[in-house]
Scaffold this active site. Structure first.
Site, PDB file in Angstrom:
ATOM      1  N   PRO A  17      -6.014   2.201  -2.464  1.00 36.70           N
ATOM      2  CA  PRO A  17      -7.366   2.594  -2.858  1.00 36.70           C
ATOM      3  C   PRO A  17      -7.815   2.152  -4.243  1.00 36.70           C
ATOM      4  O   PRO A  17      -8.976   2.327  -4.589  1.00 36.70           O
ATOM      5  CB  PRO A  17      -7.312   4.123  -2.778  1.00 36.70           C
ATOM      6  CG  PRO A  17      -5.880   4.446  -3.078  1.00 36.70           C
ATOM      7  CD  PRO A  17      -5.083   3.351  -2.436  1.00 36.70           C
TER       8      PRO A  17
ATOM      9  N   GLY B 153      -8.238  -4.449  -0.526  1.00 40.26           N
ATOM     10  CA  GLY B 153      -8.281  -3.031  -0.847  1.00 40.26           C
ATOM     11  C   GLY B 153      -7.948  -2.203   0.372  1.00 40.26           C
ATOM     12  O   GLY B 153      -8.188  -2.604   1.508  1.00 40.26           O
TER      13      GLY B 153
ATOM     14  N   ASP C 298      -9.459  -9.407  -3.248  1.00 34.99           N
ATOM     15  CA  ASP C 298     -10.746  -8.744  -3.052  1.00 34.99           C
ATOM     16  C   ASP C 298     -11.171  -8.027  -4.331  1.00 34.99           C
ATOM     17  O   ASP C 298     -10.339  -7.654  -5.168  1.00 34.99           O
ATOM     18  CB  ASP C 298     -10.653  -7.715  -1.922  1.00 34.99           C
ATOM     19  CG  ASP C 298     -10.949  -8.311  -0.564  1.00 34.99           C
ATOM     20  OD1 ASP C 298     -11.420  -9.459  -0.521  1.00 34.99           O
ATOM     21  OD2 ASP C 298     -10.707  -7.631   0.449  1.00 34.99           O
TER      22      ASP C 298
ATOM     23  N   LYS D 154     -15.977 -14.513  -5.229  1.00 37.74           N
ATOM     24  CA  LYS D 154     -16.685 -15.643  -5.841  1.00 37.74           C
ATOM     25  C   LYS D 154     -16.476 -16.952  -5.083  1.00 37.74           C
ATOM     26  O   LYS D 154     -16.844 -18.018  -5.569  1.00 37.74           O
ATOM     27  CB  LYS D 154     -16.237 -15.798  -7.299  1.00 37.74           C
ATOM     28  CG  LYS D 154     -16.644 -14.611  -8.172  1.00 37.74           C
ATOM     29  CD  LYS D 154     -16.213 -14.806  -9.609  1.00 37.74           C
ATOM     30  CE  LYS D 154     -16.645 -13.614 -10.466  1.00 37.74           C
ATOM     31  NZ  LYS D 154     -16.205 -13.752 -11.871  1.00 37.74           N
TER      32      LYS D 154
ATOM     33  N   GLY E  68     -12.461   6.209  -6.414  1.00 40.25           N
ATOM     34  CA  GLY E  68     -11.323   7.103  -6.186  1.00 40.25           C
ATOM     35  C   GLY E  68      -9.990   6.531  -6.607  1.00 40.25           C
ATOM     36  O   GLY E  68      -9.716   5.343  -6.424  1.00 40.25           O
TER      37      GLY E  68
ATOM     38  N   VAL F 278      30.444  14.548   2.584  1.00 38.48           N
ATOM     39  CA  VAL F 278      30.810  13.185   2.174  1.00 38.48           C
ATOM     40  C   VAL F 278      30.728  12.243   3.364  1.00 38.48           C
ATOM     41  O   VAL F 278      30.132  11.163   3.296  1.00 38.48           O
ATOM     42  CB  VAL F 278      32.226  13.158   1.559  1.00 38.48           C
ATOM     43  CG1 VAL F 278      32.659  11.717   1.286  1.00 38.48           C
ATOM     44  CG2 VAL F 278      32.259  13.965   0.270  1.00 38.48           C
TER      45      VAL F 278
ATOM     46  N   PRO G  61      38.304  18.882  12.680  1.00 38.62           N
ATOM     47  CA  PRO G  61      38.088  20.019  13.593  1.00 38.62           C
ATOM     48  C   PRO G  61      36.621  20.435  13.662  1.00 38.62           C
ATOM     49  O   PRO G  61      36.135  20.856  14.713  1.00 38.62           O
ATOM     50  CB  PRO G  61      38.946  21.137  12.980  1.00 38.62           C
ATOM     51  CG  PRO G  61      39.907  20.450  12.068  1.00 38.62           C
ATOM     52  CD  PRO G  61      39.195  19.231  11.567  1.00 38.62           C
TER      53      PRO G  61
END
Length: 413
Positions: A177, A253, A200, A222, A366, A26, A46
């Site tokens: 990723p 990314g 991105d 764009k 991926g 605790v 102790p």
């Protein structure tokens, strides 16, 4: 007392004496928060756990290596009673009552004068949950509420609008990723607080659908002015929106600094005095092979891995890569942005001594639902890319780790 709910309050314990009785599990759980609060912690016990002893050795707490004695709570502002001796706990609780010391008891909450809430933290906010009905306390329920609130604040699903003026600026956020669940907690929270997001193509696109309607989303792919002006145009867009007092997130990314041109953007912002926060992201160089079952290092197989950009061919005068040295390495070679150059790369590696039968894996898209893995060797990879129609984005892994799988026998050192 049990008929009334507890009154919630935040204790400011910096420099103030706090006494903890007991050095078991605790105390081990509660001590870090007391130390973080700046309390002058005196622990009486102790014996203590190894972790508690380490806190004492580091000077974070003062350990009195003995049982509780009457008078230990003198001049204390707060006490945590957590020994295994019920009689000692009762005596200490009585002393706390006499001395008007707020006291928490781990063995008998009804005899305590204070309760410890289930607490969590998120960006400068402490969430504390107490059960209002003393007769129906359920620690698991309060902990579950705490977890739900903190997780919602961290991942942006629970948005609390800021009513004070925020400092405008830009956050370069690594989105990971591709799988939206792989963005960092901080990155997702900053997205939820943004006024403008410049994203991105390879960022976690699914997260954009979760943004509130007022958020302006700009597709970096764009932005006008042509291919060679694109980075300058992105820099200008970041600066323009931040100067309007908006909170801007540049969602990238992978990681902003792993072939992400993040430093170029940070330098452009620094030149005009705009503050910028960089939030690291999970790089596809490690996460994508992992998602495809490939460890970039493995005991007895590879003690190193090298990450290389393949966006220019080895014979291109712009290339900064020492391909002959890479051919001599025995570890793993991870190539990003190299699908259309892999034939020339493989040819160069073999010409400088890399065995032609070295395994190669190409992992396309991926971590997303469209992920697929195609295996080859250095001798066959160029033809394989053509016949299998491998398209970017794909991470290319070269080395013996490609053949390591979950059922493979443990290799010898």
């Amino acid at each position: 007392m049990a008929e009334h709910p507890a009154y919630p309050v935040g204790l400011r314990l910096t420099g103030r004496r706090v006494v903890v009785l007991g050095g078991g599990q605790v105390a081990q759980r509660r001590l870090p928060a007391l130390i973080a609060a700046g309390a002058a912690v005196h622990l009486v016990s102790p014996e203590v756990t190894a972790s508690v002893e380490a806190m004492a050795d580091a000077g974070e707490i003062t350990w009195h290596q003995r049982p509780y004695e009457d008078g230990d709570l003198a001049d204390a502002w707060y006490a945590l009673i957590a020994t295994g001796d019920t009689e000692a706990n009762a005596r200490a609780s009585a002393e706390a009552e006499r001395r008007r010391v707020w006291c928490v008891r781990s063995d008998d909450a009804d005899e305590a004068t204070a309760w410890t809430p289930a607490t969590g933290h998120s960006e400068g906010v402490t969430v504390a949950v107490l059960t209002t009905d003393a007769r129906g306390r359920d620690p698991r329920h309060t902990a579950a509420i705490r977890d739900a609130v903190v997780e919602g604040l961290r991942d942006g699903t629970l948005v609390a609008p800021h009513h004070r003026t925020r400092t405008p600026g830009v956050a370069l956020v690594g989105g990971g990723p591709g799988d939206p669940d792989l963005i960092t907690v901080r990155g997702r929270r900053l997205l939820a607080e943004a006024d403008v997001v410049i994203a991105d193509r390879l960022g976690p696109r699914d997260l954009l659908a979760e943004l509130p309607p007022h958020v302006e989303v700009i597709d970096a792919a764009k932005i006008p002015y042509g291919r060679f002006m694109a980075q300058e145009a992105i820099n200008n867009a970041l600066i323009e929106h931040a100067k309007q007092g908006k909170s801007v997130v540049r969602l990238k990314g992978g990681d902003p600094y792993v072939f992400g041109r993040g430093m170029e953007e940070l330098q452009a912002l620094a030149e005009v005095g705009i503050p910028c926060t960089v939030v690291p992201g999970i790089s596809s160089s490690i996460s994508v092979p992992s998602a495809a079952g490939i460890p970039v290092t493995h005991r007895g197989v590879a003690h190193e891995f090298t990450v290389v950009s393949g966006h220019v061919a080895p014979d291109d005068e712009r290339s900064l890569v020492d391909w002959p040295s890479l051919a001599r390495l025995t570890g793993t070679l991870v190539i990003l942005m190299g699908v259309d150059k892999i034939g020339k790369i493989a040819e160069t590696l073999v010409a400088h001594g890399k065995p032609a039968d070295t395994p190669v894996a190409l992992v396309q898209e991926g971590t997303t639902a469209a992920q697929r893995r195609v295996d080859a060797t250095l001798a066959t990879v160029a033809e394989t890319v053509r016949t299998e129609d491998v398209k970017p984005p794909a991470v290319i892994v070269i080395g013996e780790v490609v053949k390591v799988g979950p059922t493979a026998a443990a290799p010898r050192e």
